[in-house]
Design an enzyme around this catalytic site. Structure first.
Site, mmCIF file in Angstrom:
data_model
loop_
_atom_site.group_PDB
_atom_site.id
_atom_site.type_symbol
_atom_site.label_atom_id
_atom_site.label_comp_id
_atom_site.label_asym_id
_atom_site.label_seq_id
_atom_site.Cartn_x
_atom_site.Cartn_y
_atom_site.Cartn_z
ATOM 1 N N HIS A 149 -80.142 74.583 -48.565
ATOM 2 C CA HIS A 149 -80.556 73.480 -47.697
ATOM 3 C C HIS A 149 -80.733 73.931 -46.230
ATOM 4 O O HIS A 149 -81.527 73.353 -45.496
ATOM 5 C CB HIS A 149 -79.496 72.368 -47.676
ATOM 6 N N CYS A 200 -79.442 77.187 -55.749
ATOM 7 C CA CYS A 200 -78.316 76.497 -55.119
ATOM 8 C C CYS A 200 -77.129 77.444 -55.149
ATOM 9 O O CYS A 200 -76.742 77.926 -56.225
ATOM 10 C CB CYS A 200 -78.008 75.229 -55.910
ATOM 11 N N ASP A 222 -81.901 72.562 -57.922
ATOM 12 C CA ASP A 222 -80.953 72.462 -56.798
ATOM 13 C C ASP A 222 -80.318 71.078 -56.840
ATOM 14 O O ASP A 222 -80.836 70.155 -57.474
ATOM 15 C CB ASP A 222 -81.668 72.665 -55.449
ATOM 16 N N SER A 223 -79.204 70.949 -56.105
ATOM 17 C CA SER A 223 -78.563 69.634 -56.013
ATOM 18 C C SER A 223 -79.476 68.623 -55.311
ATOM 19 O O SER A 223 -79.262 67.422 -55.442
ATOM 20 C CB SER A 223 -77.253 69.758 -55.247
ATOM 21 N N GLU A 248 -79.829 65.692 -46.533
ATOM 22 C CA GLU A 248 -80.137 64.754 -47.621
ATOM 23 C C GLU A 248 -80.447 63.362 -47.081
ATOM 24 O O GLU A 248 -81.158 62.589 -47.704
ATOM 25 C CB GLU A 248 -78.974 64.698 -48.625
ATOM 26 N N CYS A 285 -76.688 78.628 -48.058
ATOM 27 C CA CYS A 285 -76.914 77.340 -48.720
ATOM 28 C C CYS A 285 -78.406 77.107 -48.585
ATOM 29 O O CYS A 285 -78.956 77.225 -47.477
ATOM 30 C CB CYS A 285 -76.138 76.223 -48.035
#
Ligand code: DGL
Length: 274
Positions: free
Chosen positions: A195, A74, A11-12, A159, A193
């Site tokens: 996240h 992701c 994932d990012s 993040e 998403c």
């Protein structure tokens, strides 16, 4: 030392942990290598070319660590990079490796969750602008109406570790409100998403009562289980010694703190330079 013949999870940043958690619960025996490209996250507003380049670099790195199979945990990478990787890079350079995304397995089942057949999809700008979800969902559920809402502030909040603090409320309420404004018939919201499940406690605060929230972790875990059953040639390459290792291109201490809280176990990640 890296676990041998592991499943790579990419994932990012932190988002893929929400998918990893479900996969590791459902398929605990396999080895896993997690890679979060936190240093270059968020991917959501990057161009197609940049997301493709970053994702390919991370996938190739996981291949070099001995992963025969990589999951793009992701949506942005699945929307912008997966097709090129599957159609161009794998046949040319890695014919024996496989890369799977999260959009198709989600699209295959999401229509089953909705009574009203109006589904809200919340994702990054990259995912929403790609139109991947409406296109894929209509393959499987032609009568479902898909209403999309991009939420560009959510990944940066996560993040930066601000997602459960008071400042996050404004942007959570705003995007939910904008989505529900598109159609009062929405009865199912897909968190498109990986996240976003980290924001669920806040999202639930602003969710109309009749609306059901769907995260992708369990959907992807079920789909992977099915894939491994149908592909013994890939499954047979995977080791099952229950080892896991976590890598980040960002700050190890920050990654460890977030990952340990979320996975409810002590995580000691390693840093890589990509
Ligand atoms: N977890 C990624 C996704 O599912 C977040 C993308 C980003 O880095 O903006 O889309």
């Amino acid at each position: 030392m890296n676990p041998q013949n592991a499943i790579g999870i990419f994932d990012s940043g932190f988002g893929g942990l929400t998918v990893f958690k479900s996969i590791a619960q459902k398929l605990p025996d396999y080895n896993y290598i997690y890679l979060g490209d936190n240093a270059r996250s968020p991917y959501g507003d990057h161009s197609f070319e940049t997301v493709y380049q970053y994702t390919l670099e991370c996938v190739e790195w996981l291949f070099q660590q001995g992963c025969p199979l990589v999951i793009l945990a992701c949506n942005t990478a699945s929307a912008k990079a997966l097709r090129n990787i599957q159609q161009l890079d794998l046949p040319k350079k890695y014919p024996n490796h496989r890369v799977l995304g999260v959009i198709r397995p989600t699209a295959e089942v999401i229509g089953n969750f909705s009574q009203s057949k109006h589904i809200g999809v919340m994702g990054t700008r990259g995912t929403v602008n790609s139109n991947s979800y409406p296109i894929e969902i209509h393959h499987f559920f032609p009568s479902v109406e898909v209403h999309q809402q991009s939420c560009p502030m959510w990944v940066p909040l996560i993040e930066n570790g601000e997602h459960l603090h008071a400042g996050a409320d404004y942007f959570v309420e705003q995007y939910i409100h904008q989505l529900m404004h598109q159609s009062a018939d929405i009865d199912t919201i897909l968190l498109a998403c990986t996240h976003y499940p980290l924001l669920v406690p806040k999202i639930e605060t602003y969710l109309p009562e009749k609306v059901r929230l769907i995260a992708q972790g369990d959907i992807v875990a079920n789909s992977l289980t099915d894939y491994l059953q149908r592909h013994p040639e890939i499954e047979g390459k995977l080791a099952k010694t229950r080892q896991r290792i976590f890598y980040t291109s960002g700050e190890v201490s920050v990654f460890d703190q977030h990952a340990s809280v979320f996975l409810e176990e002590e995580i000691s990640s390693l840093k890589i330079k990509i």
